[in-house]
Design an enzyme around this catalytic site. Structure first.
Site, PDB file in Angstrom:
ATOM      1  N   CYS A 128       0.841  -1.197   0.000  1.00 58.45           N
ATOM      2  CA  CYS A 128       0.000   0.000   0.000  1.00 58.45           C
ATOM      3  C   CYS A 128       0.877   1.248   0.000  1.00 58.45           C
ATOM      4  O   CYS A 128       1.686   1.450   0.910  1.00 58.45           O
ATOM      5  CB  CYS A 128      -0.917   0.028   1.216  1.00 58.45           C
ATOM      6  N   GLY A 215      -6.783   1.494 -12.506  1.00 62.60           N
ATOM      7  CA  GLY A 215      -7.637   1.608 -13.679  1.00 62.60           C
ATOM      8  C   GLY A 215      -6.901   1.246 -14.955  1.00 62.60           C
ATOM      9  O   GLY A 215      -5.754   0.783 -14.935  1.00 62.60           O
ATOM     10  N   GLY A 263     -10.707  -4.477  -9.946  1.00 66.07           N
ATOM     11  CA  GLY A 263     -10.715  -3.436  -8.938  1.00 66.07           C
ATOM     12  C   GLY A 263     -11.534  -2.223  -9.296  1.00 66.07           C
ATOM     13  O   GLY A 263     -12.751  -2.186  -9.120  1.00 66.07           O
TER      14      GLY A 263
END
Length: 311
Positions: A128, A215, A263
């Site tokens: 992360c 994306g 996602g």
């Protein structure tokens, strides 16, 4: 045709909503039966509840989005007592995403959450980019990544998959170190670090300044990394990064992934996962494949045959 068997995971199909883009499934259960999914990667869970980063923490980009959520979650106790029991009504394996700041944090969460009856595997979040400690710090150093993987493996009751960061010079080196430490599989890739500026103020749009880019913009990077890593390790990969269609899913399988996580597309179209599952058999047949397993790593495996020669 669509079944995939991975360590700890007997998937009816290879399509899994990615952690951080599906919460704990409650919002999406209002749209369709979650039992149709191959599996569910739930929101990252830490030992204590986290409020995440200050707002604004989401910004659109021309081919995706930036997020700097900062691992907001209700904490281990709440997940064990409320979220996971609610998910037991669905016939799909749960992959619990485990996060923390120190090795002991990861071990604490992993030991307890891996004992939940519907948790079939862990996804170790060492990548992360939006937290100040832990997270990506473990994922950019092969020695630290290996030590954390080994520590979690010692306490986990289920197989451990490790989520890789693309924000490294050599992702294959990290992957091989994690495999050597005993990981059962890999998930990749997490987001790329990016930034947007407000033209009126000249300042970063996100309060955190930087965020994770996801994306369609990152799909070529993800495909390249899956292609490289899958040839260097002998453990399965769950590929992700910009998947929107069944064709995208097939591309990840051909690159070397054994399953595919979806996602950001869930935010655009809440039905995207069941739509991909419905369309995947047609797409496989269109390109001459009779099963998912037949096309895994086809892009690099030496025993290549033209599609029209296969039975």
């Amino acid at each position: 045709m669509l079944e995939v068997n991975l360590p700890g995971l007997q998937l009816k199909n290879p399509i899994i909503p990615a952690s951080g883009c599906f919460g704990f499934g409650k919002e999406y259960a209002g749209f369709y039966d979650l039992s149709c999914l191959g599996g569910i990667m739930i929101k990252a869970t830490t030992n204590e509840a986290r409020f995440g980063n200050p707002t604004p923490r989401v910004a659109e980009t021309s081919a995706g989005m930036l997020n700097a959520i900062g691992l907001q979650n209700p904490g281990l106790e709440h997940v064990l007592n409320h979220e996971l029991p609610w998910l037991e009504q669905f016939d799909t394996p749960i992959i619990a995403n485990v996060a923390g700041s120190q090795v002991d944090d990861y071990k604490e969460v992993a030991e307890h959450i891996s004992q939940a009856p519907n948790v079939h595997a862990l996804e170790l979040n060492i990548s992360c980019p939006n937290v100040k400690t832990g997270g990506i710090a473990f994922g950019t150093d092969p020695v630290m990544a290996a030590e954390l993987t080994k520590a979690v493996k010692e306490v986990s009751a289920v197989p451990v998959y490790v989520k890789l960061s693309p924000n490294v010079a050599n992702i294959t080196e990290i992957a091989k170190a994690i495999e050597a430490a005993g990981a059962d599989g890999l998930t990749m890739i997490n987001t790329l670090i990016g930034m947007r500026l407000d033209l009126k103020t000249g300042r970063p749009i996100l309060a955190n300044k930087t965020g994770g880019l996801s994306g369609p913009a990152i799909k070529p990077v993800a495909i390249r990394m899956v292609y490289e890593v899958s040839q260097a390790v002998h453990i399965p990969i769950i590929g992700m990064g910009g998947v929107q269609t069944a064709e995208d899913a097939l591309e990840f399988l051909l690159a070397g992934a054994s399953a595919v996580a979806v996602g950001t597309a869930n935010f655009v179209n809440p039905f995207v996962c069941p739509e991909i599952i419905e369309q995947l058999p047609r797409v496989l047949r269109q390109y001459g494949f009779q099963s998912v397993s037949e096309c895994i790593g086809r892009s690099w495996k030496h025993e290549k045959q033209p599609a029209h020669h296969r039975a």
